[in-house]
Design an enzyme around this catalytic site. Structure first.
Site, short mmCIF file in Angstrom:
data_model
loop_
_atom_site.label_atom_id
_atom_site.label_comp_id
_atom_site.label_asym_id
_atom_site.label_seq_id
_atom_site.Cartn_x
_atom_site.Cartn_y
_atom_site.Cartn_z
N ASP A 164 55.39 25.28 73.99
CA ASP A 164 55.05 24.63 72.72
C ASP A 164 53.84 25.31 72.09
O ASP A 164 53.15 26.09 72.75
CB ASP A 164 54.78 23.13 72.92
N GLU B 78 52.08 21.10 76.34
CA GLU B 78 50.71 21.46 76.70
C GLU B 78 49.73 21.23 75.56
O GLU B 78 48.63 20.72 75.78
CB GLU B 78 50.66 22.94 77.12
ZN LIG Z 1 47.87 27.71 75.85
ZN LIG Z 2 46.85 26.35 73.20
#
Ligand SMILES: [Zn+2]
Ligand SMILES: [Zn+2]
Ligand SMILES: [Zn+2]
Ligand SMILES: [Zn+2]
Lengths: 473, 473
Positions: free
Chosen positions: B101, B166
């Site tokens: 992501d 993340e």
């Molecule tokens: Zn990263």
């Molecule tokens: Zn990042």
């Protein structure tokens, strides 16, 4: 040649349901000047009022103010309603100011009832605008109606200036008044504004002073963009850290201002003026409880009132450019602007206050020794206003209140600014009377705004008595 | 038995157009995990990567994480891609982590090109995710492809853990990893993460330490609602005034922390460790210019790096509850919450830091003597992480970098936290290597994110060399 008003006052009492119906209609018009989606309603409110005034013989005109850009939309400004009742050159002329717009309100804000539906409960009339300022405006209308019904000749000509942008900074009004100086404002002898509050809930008062204001922006920068506190924390001079330090140096814990020389600008307090403070009815404990504080910087009545009305004060409003949301965010803001303002009183001069404040900020900054970039600057300012409590307009107001309430009103000041007061005073060169009708707990601008039934009815009587008293002023 | 990679490296150079095409496809998928309207794309990115891994023989599974409520909408969480390449019990096993992501991006934010279209210019590949973290993830894929094409047997089994949340707090991943401790994570010998950056733009490095964090909320109240500064200014103890004072007492102008005993918690610096700082290539002037500061609290290279990586730091983030918009607003806020955080390092313990900080805040408050209500409290915290630079995983990474770049990489730390690092270390009980491939100026999270063509290609070689070096680790 004082006209006896006893019977008229009884009639006003008896006419309560009509008075209430008038307020119900006015409250139902959602004239929120700050909301562009309610601009039509705000304009409708002006037309509604024009219709009411014309019905009692006031010749009206609508002064157009053009357009305004609000939240990215161009919307028309509501016109200012200018009215004239009587043009008898042998009489003096009273100018009445009031406003027809209101603050935003929604049940979801925490109102117990629908804010735009007038609800009577326990002798209180709840509704947005019931006290600020639709109620007082309708008191003028009703007072004149009552005189007309009883064939009482008004001893003064009356002019009306009702705007509908007051809650949004009176956009366009000062410029209009300047243009009208030699036409509509010509020949005015007295000005009266009913748009403030009693000091408490029981005893009437007259307002003879308002504080002015000097606003400030304190900008600190020094890094070119917001930085990640993990990567950069500990090795830069943070603008926000500097700003909070500088702001913390402006006042003591008890909210006294640390700018040298500022208090020395305040006009000396004479023994006679000080004595008036002893006479004012004011309950410190009730005031403390109303703000929800456990303890106030001073709990001595006289000192507290002097600090609210007759001394400068400094308040902190916030910081622009830093994280303000809930939760956590680990960023170091790169440019922050602190906001604070100083309320000023006679004989303080805004320009001088601005200079002293900026000088002090620069001195604190120099001592701080940060390599960041420091840019303090003044924002808007307004002069304080104070009037002679012995002038004929003020004395007429006092006599009127005594006739209705059977008690000598307190002479008070307000800590805030009503800039239009000074505009009227300067353009007419005449005395402006602030004649409050509502109680201190009316909650203007807040949830559950109300006007007491009693204040509303007595307000009609007070304005009628005041108009009559001006005949011998 | 070091395999000669010279020819494979030449092939990797020659295969650049395919490598670039792969990145182009990945960047075009707008896998912005923080935007619920792009959740489909984020999930599509996981499937796209699964397909690529399966084509090189990785057996894949998608671990479902359930739903999430985002901006009032319930949206599915993207699954975590778990892959296994090789199950030879005579070989050791490497676990690779990366994320699919990206941060939000729009041309209107100030990008020179369309952020989701890969654009090559002056040896740079511009596009969101080109460096964080799609580029490094694709380096793994390409490194294995290159080995397969040349019939080079990989000396280790490889497991992949690629998530797509993340940039939004890795929602659900730690819990999944705990559940997978005795299955997917069983038998892992080494962990490697390529999701950080070089210290500069030319010399490679290995990251052996991360700081932890302790966040704080400092709440001050004392009046029951926001107050008009005209009416109440000067006669109340303002919560914001108290808050700024307390916050101003936390650091010196040079951003050193004033909480007693805090620096004493830091692990002593040995002469050997101190010496490594002398060897690190780092240009203080370049760093200072990159943040746009005129002057830094220290401009000594060693002291500066120690403060970024090996000492605690305190950063101020903002204030909740006060006026934050542009312009002026003359209100006294009734409840304000200051936000700051302390980055922590070994041997600091979050619980102890929380206690020392709250104690110090309470002491400052007591000295202040305000009657307002003061409620400081800790927010989230994360432990610092540091690894032995002489362990076999770390040494394999160092040898790999030397093989590709012909230079001994710097050993560095990062000032920020990557919480998943500690999770992997604790659950596998094995060493985690942070092996950065991108340059310090890649602008991850910012406008015009790029990956240098050179870093991207050398990254493939570095990861291949690292996998091969693990054979003798
Ligand atoms: Zn990263
Ligand atoms: Zn990042
Ligand atoms: Zn008003
Ligand atoms: Zn108002």
């Amino acid at each position: 040649m004082t006209v006896d008003l006893t019977n008229v006052f009884h009639e006003i009492d008896a006419d309560y349901e009509n008075l209430k119906e008038l307020l119900r209609e006015a409250v139902a018009i959602q004239s929120v000047s700050g909301d562009p989606s309610k601009r039509d309603e705000t304009i409708r409110m002006v037309h509604w009022m024009k219709d009411k005034l014309e019905k009692i013989g006031v010749s009206c005109e609508l002064a157009a103010l053009g357009n305004q850009t609000l939240e990215g939309k161009t919307v028309p400004l509501p016109p200012v309603l200018l009215g004239t009742l009587g043009t008898d050159t042998s009489k003096k002329t009273l100018l009445v100011y009031g406003h027809l717009d209101v603050q935003p309100a929604a049940k979801s804000d925490g109102w117990d009832t629908e804010p735009f539906e007038l609800v009577e409960k326990d002798g209180k009339l709840f509704g947005r605008g019931s006290s600020d300022d639709k109620g007082p405006v309708l008191c003028w209308l009703h007072a004149i109606k009552a005189a007309q019904k009883n064939n009482i000749e008004l001893p003064v000509n009356i002019k009306f200036c009702f705007e509908a942008m007051e809650e949004s900074g009176s956009v366009g009004l000062p410029e209009l008044l300047v243009r009208e100086k030699n036409r509509f404002l010509a020949g005015v002898d007295f000005v009266c504004i009913s748009d403030s509050y009693w000091l408490g809930t029981k005893k009437p008062c007259l307002t003879y002073g308002l504080r002015g204001i000097c606003s400030f922006f304190v900008e600190v920068t020094g890094i070119k963009q917001d930085l990640h506190s993990g990567v950069f924390g500990g090795v830069i001079h943070e603008p926000l850290q500097d700003l909070m330090y500088v702001m913390s140096q402006l006042t003591t814990v008890d909210n006294r201002i640390r700018i040298p020389g500022l208090y020395e600008q305040v006009a000396p307090l004479s023994a006679a003026e000080e004595k008036t403070y002893d006479e004012i009815e004011f309950d410190v404990a009730e005031f403390r409880d109303s703000v929800g504080a456990s303890h106030l910087p001073t709990e001595d009545k006289k000192t507290l009132l002097l600090r609210r009305w007759r001394e400068p004060s400094l308040a902190f409003h916030g910081i622009e450019g830093a994280f303000y949301g809930p939760g956590e965010k680990t960023v170091i803001p790169s440019k922050v602007i602190g906001k604070f303002s100083i309320r000023i009183v006679p004989d303080m001069d805004p320009d001088q206050v601005n200079k002293m404040t900026i000088d002090y900020l620069n001195k604190v900054w120099k001592e701080r020794g940060s390599p960041n970039v420091f840019k303090p600057r003044p924002g808007h300012s307004a002069k304080p206003w104070v009037v002679d409590v012995n002038d004929s307009n003020f004395m007429a107001g006092a006599r009127a209140m005594k006739r209705v309430h059977n008690v000598e009103p307190d002479r008070i000041r307000e800590g805030c600014s009503i800039p239009i007061t000074l505009t009227f005073q300067e353009l007419t060169g005449k005395s402006v009377l602030l004649l409050p009708l509502g109680a201190a707990d009316d909650m203007a601008h807040s949830q559950n705004e109300k006007n007491n039934k009693w204040n509303y009815v007595e307000g009609v009587k007070t304005l009628l008595a005041y108009i009559m008293e001006l005949g011998s002023a």
